[in-house]
Design an enzyme around this catalytic site. Structure first.
Site, short mmCIF file in Angstrom:
data_model
loop_
_atom_site.label_atom_id
_atom_site.label_comp_id
_atom_site.label_asym_id
_atom_site.label_seq_id
_atom_site.Cartn_x
_atom_site.Cartn_y
_atom_site.Cartn_z
N ASN A 44 -1.63 10.08 -46.96
CA ASN A 44 -1.14 10.83 -45.81
C ASN A 44 -0.05 11.82 -46.25
OD1 ASN A 44 0.38 8.43 -46.20
ND2 ASN A 44 1.14 8.42 -44.12
N ILE A 45 -0.06 12.96 -45.58
CA ILE A 45 0.86 14.05 -45.91
C ILE A 45 1.52 14.47 -44.61
CG2 ILE A 45 1.07 16.35 -46.92
CD1 ILE A 45 -1.75 15.81 -48.24
N GLU A 57 -7.25 9.32 -44.77
CA GLU A 57 -8.72 9.35 -44.67
C GLU A 57 -9.23 10.79 -44.60
OE1 GLU A 57 -6.56 7.66 -42.88
OE2 GLU A 57 -7.39 5.83 -42.01
N CYS A 93 -7.21 5.86 -37.63
CA CYS A 93 -6.85 6.33 -36.29
C CYS A 93 -8.06 6.96 -35.63
CB CYS A 93 -5.68 7.32 -36.36
SG CYS A 93 -6.16 8.99 -36.85
N1 THU Z 1 -1.89 7.33 -40.96
C1 THU Z 1 -2.92 7.49 -41.87
O1 THU Z 1 -2.76 8.18 -42.88
N2 THU Z 1 -4.09 6.89 -41.61
C2 THU Z 1 -4.32 6.03 -40.58
O2 THU Z 1 -5.42 5.56 -40.43
C3 THU Z 1 -3.23 5.69 -39.67
C4 THU Z 1 -2.04 6.57 -39.74
C5 THU Z 1 -0.60 7.95 -41.24
C6 THU Z 1 -0.22 9.10 -40.36
C7 THU Z 1 1.29 9.08 -40.47
O3 THU Z 1 1.67 9.81 -41.64
C8 THU Z 1 1.63 7.62 -40.70
O4 THU Z 1 0.42 6.99 -41.09
C9 THU Z 1 2.19 6.92 -39.48
O5 THU Z 1 1.36 7.09 -38.40
#
Ligand code: THU
Length: 138
Positions: A44-45, A57, A93
């Site tokens: 995640n970025i 993802e 998500c």
């Molecule tokens: N996040 C993801 O990268 N993937 C997920 O399936 C759930 C949420 C990240 C987004 C954000 O940077 C952090 O998790 C908190 O929501």
């Protein structure tokens, strides 16, 4: 195809090390297995403006699709707060479920892991029932 779950989960943990999460401190890694056997990873970025944040993802998916790869068998996802170990599995998500559905459809195996040996898995069709996809526009 044969899916090496432990290897895919390990790749997701490796990718998670690069998570850029100054706001939530929640770090996610993903490893997307293409049908040709290649693995595309993502983290995640986050962004100071919040909404441009991209999930692990979708980062992995963008890497694969932008290299011409569109057919996938599985994705492993791992997440937890920085420096902590997982208590719950991290499931994709809603936006990521939809994004993955475009290319993986109902059969994409989603592996949500706490460790290489402790995971839950479900086909995407169970996480996104009656998903809206390319077939709906035919
Ligand atoms: N996040 C993801 O990268 N993937 C997920 O399936 C759930 C949420 C990240 C987004 C954000 O940077 C952090 O998790 C908190 O929501």
């Amino acid at each position: 195809m044969q899916i090496d779950r432990a290897a895919l989960i390990r790749a997701a943990f490796e990718a998670r090390r690069f998570a850029y999460t100054p706001y939530s401190h929640f770090q996610v890694g993903a490893a997307l297995l293409a049908e040709d056997g290649r693995v595309f990873t993502g983290c995640n970025i986050e962004n100071a403006s919040f909404s441009p944040t991209i999930c692990a993802e979708r980062a992995a998916l963008a890497k694969a699709v932008s290299e011409g790869v569109r057919r996938f068998a599985a994705i492993a996802v791992v997440g937890s707060r920085e420096g902590e170990t997982n208590t719950l599995v991290t499931s994709p998500c809603g936006v990521c479920r939809q994004a993955l559905y475009e290319f993986g459809g109902d059969n994409l195996l989603v592996i949500m892991a706490k460790s290489e040996t402790d995971y839950e898995e479900l086909p995407l069709g169970r996480l996104l029932p009656l998903g809206f996809g390319p077939k709906n526009l035919e």
